[in-house]
Structures are given as structure tokens and as C-alpha cells.
Scaffold this motif. Structure first.
Motif, PDB file in Angstrom:
ATOM      1  N   ALA A 140       0.078   9.059  -6.083  1.00  0.00           N
ATOM      2  CA  ALA A 140       0.424   8.193  -4.961  1.00  0.00           C
ATOM      3  C   ALA A 140       1.935   8.100  -4.827  1.00  0.00           C
ATOM      4  O   ALA A 140       2.682   8.292  -5.792  1.00  0.00           O
ATOM      5  CB  ALA A 140      -0.173   6.798  -5.166  1.00  0.00           C
ATOM      6  N   ASP A 141       2.359   7.814  -3.607  1.00  0.00           N
ATOM      7  CA  ASP A 141       3.781   7.625  -3.373  1.00  0.00           C
ATOM      8  C   ASP A 141       3.991   6.827  -2.090  1.00  0.00           C
ATOM      9  O   ASP A 141       3.105   6.787  -1.223  1.00  0.00           O
ATOM     10  CB  ASP A 141       4.505   8.971  -3.298  1.00  0.00           C
ATOM     11  CG  ASP A 141       5.974   8.834  -3.621  1.00  0.00           C
ATOM     12  OD1 ASP A 141       6.323   8.864  -4.814  1.00  0.00           O
ATOM     13  OD2 ASP A 141       6.757   8.650  -2.677  1.00  0.00           O
ATOM     14  N   THR A 167      -9.038   1.486  -4.077  1.00  0.00           N
ATOM     15  CA  THR A 167      -9.619   2.639  -4.747  1.00  0.00           C
ATOM     16  C   THR A 167      -9.590   3.864  -3.839  1.00  0.00           C
ATOM     17  O   THR A 167      -9.880   3.771  -2.645  1.00  0.00           O
ATOM     18  CB  THR A 167     -11.070   2.349  -5.177  1.00  0.00           C
ATOM     19  OG1 THR A 167     -11.075   1.206  -6.039  1.00  0.00           O
ATOM     20  CG2 THR A 167     -11.660   3.528  -5.933  1.00  0.00           C
ATOM     21  N   LEU A 168      -9.232   4.982  -4.442  1.00  0.00           N
ATOM     22  CA  LEU A 168      -9.237   6.281  -3.784  1.00  0.00           C
ATOM     23  C   LEU A 168     -10.423   7.064  -4.316  1.00  0.00           C
ATOM     24  O   LEU A 168     -10.749   6.983  -5.497  1.00  0.00           O
ATOM     25  CB  LEU A 168      -7.936   7.023  -4.089  1.00  0.00           C
ATOM     26  CG  LEU A 168      -7.752   8.408  -3.497  1.00  0.00           C
ATOM     27  CD1 LEU A 168      -7.479   8.322  -1.999  1.00  0.00           C
ATOM     28  CD2 LEU A 168      -6.604   9.124  -4.203  1.00  0.00           C
ATOM     29  N   ASN A 177       0.824  -1.207   0.000  1.00  0.00           N
ATOM     30  CA  ASN A 177       0.000   0.000   0.000  1.00  0.00           C
ATOM     31  C   ASN A 177       0.861   1.261   0.000  1.00  0.00           C
ATOM     32  O   ASN A 177       1.902   1.320   0.650  1.00  0.00           O
ATOM     33  CB  ASN A 177      -0.916   0.019   1.217  1.00  0.00           C
ATOM     34  CG  ASN A 177      -2.027  -0.995   1.103  1.00  0.00           C
ATOM     35  OD1 ASN A 177      -2.369  -1.429   0.014  1.00  0.00           O
ATOM     36  ND2 ASN A 177      -2.603  -1.363   2.233  1.00  0.00           N
ATOM     37  N   PHE A 178       0.420   2.252  -0.738  1.00  0.00           N
ATOM     38  CA  PHE A 178       1.087   3.537  -0.731  1.00  0.00           C
ATOM     39  C   PHE A 178       0.918   4.215   0.622  1.00  0.00           C
ATOM     40  O   PHE A 178      -0.109   4.074   1.273  1.00  0.00           O
ATOM     41  CB  PHE A 178       0.512   4.439  -1.821  1.00  0.00           C
ATOM     42  CG  PHE A 178       0.845   3.986  -3.206  1.00  0.00           C
ATOM     43  CD1 PHE A 178      -0.127   3.453  -4.029  1.00  0.00           C
ATOM     44  CD2 PHE A 178       2.130   4.110  -3.700  1.00  0.00           C
ATOM     45  CE1 PHE A 178       0.175   3.028  -5.309  1.00  0.00           C
ATOM     46  CE2 PHE A 178       2.443   3.687  -4.979  1.00  0.00           C
ATOM     47  CZ  PHE A 178       1.464   3.147  -5.788  1.00  0.00           C
ATOM     48  N   TYR A 179       1.916   5.003   1.016  1.00  0.00           N
ATOM     49  CA  TYR A 179       1.828   5.693   2.295  1.00  0.00           C
ATOM     50  C   TYR A 179       1.104   7.026   2.182  1.00  0.00           C
ATOM     51  O   TYR A 179       0.631   7.558   3.171  1.00  0.00           O
ATOM     52  CB  TYR A 179       3.222   5.896   2.883  1.00  0.00           C
ATOM     53  CG  TYR A 179       3.810   4.623   3.433  1.00  0.00           C
ATOM     54  CD1 TYR A 179       4.835   3.966   2.767  1.00  0.00           C
ATOM     55  CD2 TYR A 179       3.334   4.070   4.611  1.00  0.00           C
ATOM     56  CE1 TYR A 179       5.366   2.792   3.268  1.00  0.00           C
ATOM     57  CE2 TYR A 179       3.866   2.893   5.123  1.00  0.00           C
ATOM     58  CZ  TYR A 179       4.880   2.253   4.445  1.00  0.00           C
ATOM     59  OH  TYR A 179       5.393   1.093   4.938  1.00  0.00           O
ATOM     60  N   CYS A 180       1.052   7.570   0.981  1.00  0.00           N
ATOM     61  CA  CYS A 180       0.377   8.846   0.781  1.00  0.00           C
ATOM     62  C   CYS A 180      -0.281   8.859  -0.582  1.00  0.00           C
ATOM     63  O   CYS A 180       0.337   8.515  -1.586  1.00  0.00           O
ATOM     64  CB  CYS A 180       1.365  10.013   0.887  1.00  0.00           C
ATOM     65  SG  CYS A 180       0.596  11.636   0.696  1.00  0.00           S
ATOM     66  N   MET A 181      -1.539   9.235  -0.603  1.00  0.00           N
ATOM     67  CA  MET A 181      -2.254   9.391  -1.852  1.00  0.00           C
ATOM     68  C   MET A 181      -2.954  10.740  -1.845  1.00  0.00           C
ATOM     69  O   MET A 181      -3.307  11.256  -0.779  1.00  0.00           O
ATOM     70  CB  MET A 181      -3.279   8.272  -2.057  1.00  0.00           C
ATOM     71  CG  MET A 181      -2.655   6.889  -2.151  1.00  0.00           C
ATOM     72  SD  MET A 181      -3.804   5.643  -2.740  1.00  0.00           S
ATOM     73  CE  MET A 181      -3.962   6.125  -4.463  1.00  0.00           C
ATOM     74  N   GLY A 182      -3.139  11.295  -3.020  1.00  0.00           N
ATOM     75  CA  GLY A 182      -3.741  12.619  -3.066  1.00  0.00           C
ATOM     76  C   GLY A 182      -4.472  12.888  -4.363  1.00  0.00           C
ATOM     77  O   GLY A 182      -4.342  12.149  -5.332  1.00  0.00           O
ATOM     78  N   SER A 241      -5.297  15.094   0.517  1.00  0.00           N
ATOM     79  CA  SER A 241      -4.397  13.959   0.664  1.00  0.00           C
ATOM     80  C   SER A 241      -4.881  13.062   1.786  1.00  0.00           C
ATOM     81  O   SER A 241      -5.638  13.496   2.681  1.00  0.00           O
ATOM     82  CB  SER A 241      -2.968  14.431   0.929  1.00  0.00           C
ATOM     83  OG  SER A 241      -2.891  15.098   2.185  1.00  0.00           O
ATOM     84  N   ILE A 242      -4.423  11.816   1.744  1.00  0.00           N
ATOM     85  CA  ILE A 242      -4.761  10.862   2.778  1.00  0.00           C
ATOM     86  C   ILE A 242      -3.585   9.926   2.957  1.00  0.00           C
ATOM     87  O   ILE A 242      -2.998   9.464   1.978  1.00  0.00           O
ATOM     88  CB  ILE A 242      -6.065  10.104   2.434  1.00  0.00           C
ATOM     89  CG1 ILE A 242      -6.490   9.193   3.569  1.00  0.00           C
ATOM     90  CG2 ILE A 242      -5.940   9.336   1.122  1.00  0.00           C
ATOM     91  CD1 ILE A 242      -7.914   8.650   3.408  1.00  0.00           C
ATOM     92  N   ASP A 243      -3.200   9.658   4.201  1.00  0.00           N
ATOM     93  CA  ASP A 243      -2.078   8.754   4.418  1.00  0.00           C
ATOM     94  C   ASP A 243      -2.585   7.359   4.753  1.00  0.00           C
ATOM     95  O   ASP A 243      -3.803   7.110   4.813  1.00  0.00           O
ATOM     96  CB  ASP A 243      -1.129   9.316   5.479  1.00  0.00           C
ATOM     97  CG  ASP A 243      -1.695   9.276   6.897  1.00  0.00           C
ATOM     98  OD1 ASP A 243      -1.052   9.845   7.790  1.00  0.00           O
ATOM     99  OD2 ASP A 243      -2.774   8.696   7.110  1.00  0.00           O
TER     100      ASP A 243
END
Length: 132
Positions: free
Chosen positions: A97-98, A77-78, A30-35, A50-52
Motif C-alpha cells: 500500500a502507498d 481489508t484488501l 485511506n491509502f490511495y493505491c493498494m496492490g 492494483s486498486i486505487d
């Protein structure tokens, strides 16, 4: 190969709502940060929300109180629920994402422009048009 695919954009009248989705595939963990970002013609890309990985959310001033970012890890899904849309919300919307969690430690307003390149994974964008 990591893929982010946005959907849900469209044309709505001022005051309307849209829900954007970003389907993520091909990531080993899983990504640690998505936005969510957006870019209007002639303007820089700007951070919206953003969401962590712990579910902590942050919003730009323009999004606070109107937009809600969320994620469904089971569906990879975001989402971005956008209410009370205004003509100035018209833009191409991108998910990003990152694995660098610290990206989610600052306001999305500071993630735009040249800072947006800190996110290594991007979708192709979905157009949102709000008419008055």
C-alpha cells in the motif's frame, strides 16, 4: 504504526480457487493505491493487481480473467480472489500500500522488480502453492 497482515494462502490443485485477505491497521487515512504482488523462488517480485481509492482496478496479463482484487473500506481489508489457479501461480503473495495514487496508474506488470520499492508499506506474505 501501519500494519498489513495477509492471510488465506494454502495448497490447492490446479484449477482450484483461493481468496487472499490483507488486513490493514494503523493508517491515519485511506491509502490511495493498494496492490498484490507475488514472488516465486529465484524470481523478481512481480505485480499482480492494483486498486486505487476510487476502486479502479488493473491486472497483469497473467491475472486478467482469473483474479479479482477488491477492498472493503469498512473492514480495512484488501482481497484477492484467485480462480482457475495454475502451478505457475505458486509463489509468496504480498499486499502493499502507498499514499502515492499514481502507482495505480500503470499496469501492475510495471510495478515489479525494483519498482516495487515505490510502495512503502508491505505485509509479511502468504504462501500459495498450486499442484498439477
Amino acid at each position: 504504526q501501519v500494519q498489513l497482515v495477509e492471510s488465506g494462502g494454502g495448497s490447492v490443485q490446479s484449477g482450484g480457487s483461493l481468496r487472499l485477505s490483507c488486513a490493514v491497521s494503523g493508517h491515519p487515512t485511506n491509502f490511495y493505491c493498494m496492490g498484490w504482488f507475488r514472488q516465486a523462488p529465484g524470481k523478481e517480485r512481480e505485480g499482480v493487481a492494483s486498486i486505487d481509492s476510487d476502486g479502479l482496478t488493473m491486472y497483469s496479463d497473467s491475472a486478467k480473467g482469473r483474479f479479482t482484487i477488491s477492498q472493503d473500506n469498512a473492514k480495512n481489508t484488501l482481497y484477492l480472489q484467485m480462480n482457475s489457479l495454475k502451478p505457475e501461480d505458486t509463489a509468496m503473495y504480498y499486499c502493499a500500500a502507498d499514499y502515492l495514487g499514481s502507482l495505480c496508474g500503470v499496469s501492475p506488470e510495471y510495478l515489479g522488480g525494483s519498482q516495487a520499492s515505490n510502495f512503502n508499506y508491505w505485509g509479511q506474505g502468504t504462501q500459495v502453492t498450486v499442484s498439477s
